[in-house]
Scaffold this motif. Structure first.
Motif, short mmCIF file in Angstrom:
data_model
loop_
_atom_site.label_atom_id
_atom_site.label_comp_id
_atom_site.label_asym_id
_atom_site.label_seq_id
_atom_site.Cartn_x
_atom_site.Cartn_y
_atom_site.Cartn_z
N ILE A 51 0.84 -1.20 0.00
CA ILE A 51 0.00 0.00 0.00
C ILE A 51 0.87 1.25 0.00
CG2 ILE A 51 -1.58 1.37 1.43
CD1 ILE A 51 -3.05 -1.18 2.10
N ILE A 52 1.96 1.22 0.75
CA ILE A 52 2.87 2.37 0.78
C ILE A 52 3.47 2.61 -0.60
CG2 ILE A 52 5.05 3.24 1.72
CD1 ILE A 52 4.37 1.78 4.33
N LYS A 53 3.92 1.55 -1.24
CA LYS A 53 4.52 1.66 -2.57
C LYS A 53 3.51 2.21 -3.59
CE LYS A 53 6.88 -1.11 -6.12
NZ LYS A 53 7.35 -2.47 -6.49
N LYS A 222 0.34 6.44 8.36
CA LYS A 222 -0.88 7.18 8.02
C LYS A 222 -1.49 6.79 6.68
CE LYS A 222 -0.99 9.81 11.70
NZ LYS A 222 -2.08 9.70 12.69
N PHE A 223 -1.16 5.62 6.16
CA PHE A 223 -1.66 5.21 4.85
C PHE A 223 -3.02 4.51 4.95
CE2 PHE A 223 2.82 5.81 4.04
CZ PHE A 223 2.81 6.44 2.80
N TYR A 224 -3.87 4.79 3.94
CA TYR A 224 -5.19 4.17 3.82
C TYR A 224 -5.39 3.70 2.39
CZ TYR A 224 -6.50 6.11 8.37
OH TYR A 224 -6.55 6.40 9.71
N PRO A 225 -6.20 2.66 2.20
CA PRO A 225 -6.38 2.14 0.84
C PRO A 225 -7.20 3.05 -0.07
CG PRO A 225 -7.75 0.93 2.39
CD PRO A 225 -6.86 1.82 3.20
N SER A 226 -8.03 3.93 0.51
CA SER A 226 -8.90 4.76 -0.33
C SER A 226 -9.28 6.04 0.40
CB SER A 226 -10.18 4.00 -0.71
OG SER A 226 -10.99 3.82 0.44
N VAL A 227 -9.76 7.01 -0.36
CA VAL A 227 -10.28 8.24 0.23
C VAL A 227 -11.46 7.94 1.13
CG1 VAL A 227 -11.47 10.42 -0.30
CG2 VAL A 227 -9.44 9.76 -1.60
N LYS A 274 1.76 25.59 -6.14
CA LYS A 274 2.45 25.26 -7.39
C LYS A 274 3.41 24.08 -7.20
CE LYS A 274 2.25 29.86 -9.51
NZ LYS A 274 1.43 30.54 -8.49
N GLU A 275 3.87 23.90 -5.97
CA GLU A 275 4.81 22.82 -5.69
C GLU A 275 4.52 22.23 -4.31
OE1 GLU A 275 9.63 22.17 -5.15
OE2 GLU A 275 8.89 23.80 -6.44
N VAL A 276 4.44 20.91 -4.23
CA VAL A 276 4.15 20.22 -2.96
C VAL A 276 5.18 19.11 -2.75
CG1 VAL A 276 2.45 19.04 -1.55
CG2 VAL A 276 1.68 20.63 -3.34
N THR A 277 5.78 19.09 -1.58
CA THR A 277 6.71 18.02 -1.21
C THR A 277 6.14 17.25 -0.02
OG1 THR A 277 8.65 19.27 -1.97
CG2 THR A 277 9.03 17.45 -0.44
N VAL A 278 6.00 15.96 -0.18
CA VAL A 278 5.54 15.08 0.90
C VAL A 278 6.74 14.35 1.48
CG1 VAL A 278 4.09 13.11 1.53
CG2 VAL A 278 3.27 14.77 -0.17
N ILE A 279 6.96 14.53 2.79
CA ILE A 279 8.08 13.87 3.47
C ILE A 279 7.53 12.76 4.34
CG2 ILE A 279 10.07 14.17 4.99
CD1 ILE A 279 10.00 17.18 4.28
N LEU A 280 7.83 11.52 3.97
CA LEU A 280 7.38 10.35 4.72
C LEU A 280 8.40 10.05 5.82
CD1 LEU A 280 6.28 8.11 1.73
CD2 LEU A 280 4.86 9.66 3.08
N VAL A 281 7.95 10.09 7.06
CA VAL A 281 8.85 9.98 8.21
C VAL A 281 8.70 8.62 8.88
CG1 VAL A 281 9.55 11.01 10.40
CG2 VAL A 281 8.62 12.48 8.58
#
Length: 400
Positions: A51-53, A222-227, A274-281
């Motif tokens: 799911i993370i991948k 914090k991962f989920y399979p769907s909205v 315009k730009e978004v960075t997601v940092i997975l901790v």
């Protein structure tokens, strides 16, 4: 304001939330079904590499930049690189940024980090520590807030919550107007490549729409399979955190701004962000999941364990309450797990039934029988003292 007065004020705030929960629980007739579904989803997703991948792949397909931070130091390094020469950033409420000490680390580099949530900005200005994950200023009385702000800023605020809010909003909006970078956490990341955020004040709008960049820090739990699954969690979190049945705002952000209005050709970066960075901790999450504490990360951060923890309501920051006491101890905090009463109220009042007492017993040192006896003795003495002070304060209020 003494620590005792803060604990008494906090207890009063918590009773307000519990009362609101009782009033509104009938408005969610399918609550038990929702809880069962959420528990199954958390068991499926936490630590699920597939799911993370998939989520990372779709985040990148949607225009997000995705970075991975194995620990807090790496997370700070990535943030510093992303904000570049910027010296003022605004941020919204986020437990993960507290966990990695983001504000303190950025301020060491002379970067001004301004909280945009009213409660968080208040405790930031007054140098206080949060008392609840969603209600950080629950331990501060109205009188203390007014007198502290008046003394610190040499002003004459009235004893009126609206006057306090107006003062803080003016301060916050001044920084929002000049900040180019916004930083938030996230309540969920979905496999479709969406970022979910909950808020009531509207400050998240302002934070994520900064002209230069929006940076998201989020734990790998914090991962989920769907909205749809994330929205179910959002509704449950809101009810157990505040007593309301749904927050004022739920943001579902699935990429940078874009348009296809000219010949149906896609162009990105039209409006902000315009730009978004997601940092997975990660920051020890993978290690703890593999070593007996996976259930800890099923938590949705509602704080209902804190509200119902008798030890927290007696000792305050010495024992941060329920899941948060355990989390703090595992991450080197000052929470004393020997103060846990093993009463099970955190488990009983957790929407997902997390067995926090069992995990605390696993984490703390010493003989369990001795811990059990001593924790109850300390709690009884402390509670008697608090009740005496509360009674005295009540009498004093009658004769003032």
């Amino acid at each position: 304001m003494t620590d005792i007065q803060k604990i008494l004020a906090m207890r009063k705030s918590f009773e307000t939330v519990k009362k609101r929960q009782k009033e509104n629980i009938t408005k969610i007739p399918d609550l038990q079904e929702r809880l069962k579904r959420l528990r199954a989803v958390r068991e499926e997703c936490v630590g699920n590499s597939d799911i993370i991948k998939k989520s990372i792949e779709n985040l990148e397909n949607n225009g997000f930049k995705v970075k991975f931070a194995e620990d807090s130091r790496k997370a700070i390094d990535i943030v510093l690189k992303e904000i570049g020469s910027t010296k003022i950033v605004v941020k919204s409420k986020s437990n993960i940024t507290r966990e990695v000490n983001l504000t303190k680390e950025l301020e060491k580099r002379e970067i001004n980090v301004v909280e945009t949530d009213i409660g968080d900005r208040l405790i930031q200005l007054l140098g206080e520590e949060p008392s609840h994950p969603t209600g950080p200023a629950s331990h501060l009385s109205l009188d203390y807030i007014v007198s502290s702000l008046n003394e610190k800023f040499e002003i004459e605020l009235e004893r009126d919550p609206l006057a306090i809010i107006e003062f803080l909003l003016k301060d916050i909006k001044r920084y929002i107007g000049i900040a180019e970078v916004g930083i938030t956490g996230a309540n969920a990341i979905t496999a479709e490549g969406s970022v979910i955020l909950l808020h009531n004040e509207g400050n998240v709008f302002e934070t994520i729409l900064r002209p230069k960049k929006w940076i998201v820090l989020v734990g790998i739990d914090k991962f989920y399979p769907s909205v749809e699954d994330a929205l179910n969690a959002a509704k449950i979190q809101t009810f157990y955190a505040t007593g309301a049945i749904i927050p004022s705002f739920i943001e579902v952000v699935s990429g940078v701004s874009k348009t296809a209005d000219i010949e149906k050709k896609l162009y990105e970066g039209i409006h902000n962000p315009k730009e978004v960075t997601v940092i997975l901790v990660d920051n020890k999450r993978s290690y703890l999941m593999k070593n007996g504490f996976k259930e800890l990360f099923y938590c949705i951060g509602c704080g209902n364990c804190v509200i119902n923890c008798p030890s927290y309501k007696a000792f305050g920051s010495k024992f941060k309450g329920g899941r948060f006491a355990l989390f703090s101890a595992l991450y080197g905090g000052e929470s004393d797990l020997r103060l846990c009463l093993s009463c099970g109220r955190c488990k009983k009042n957790c929407p997902l039934g997390l067995d926090i007492p069992k995990m605390i017993r696993k984490a703390r040192e010493g003989n369990e029988l001795y811990n059990f006896v001593m924790s109850h003795v300390k709690w009884l003495v402390r509670s008697a003292y608090l009740e005496t002070i509360a009674f005295y304060e009540m009498l004093k209020s009658w004769y003032v």
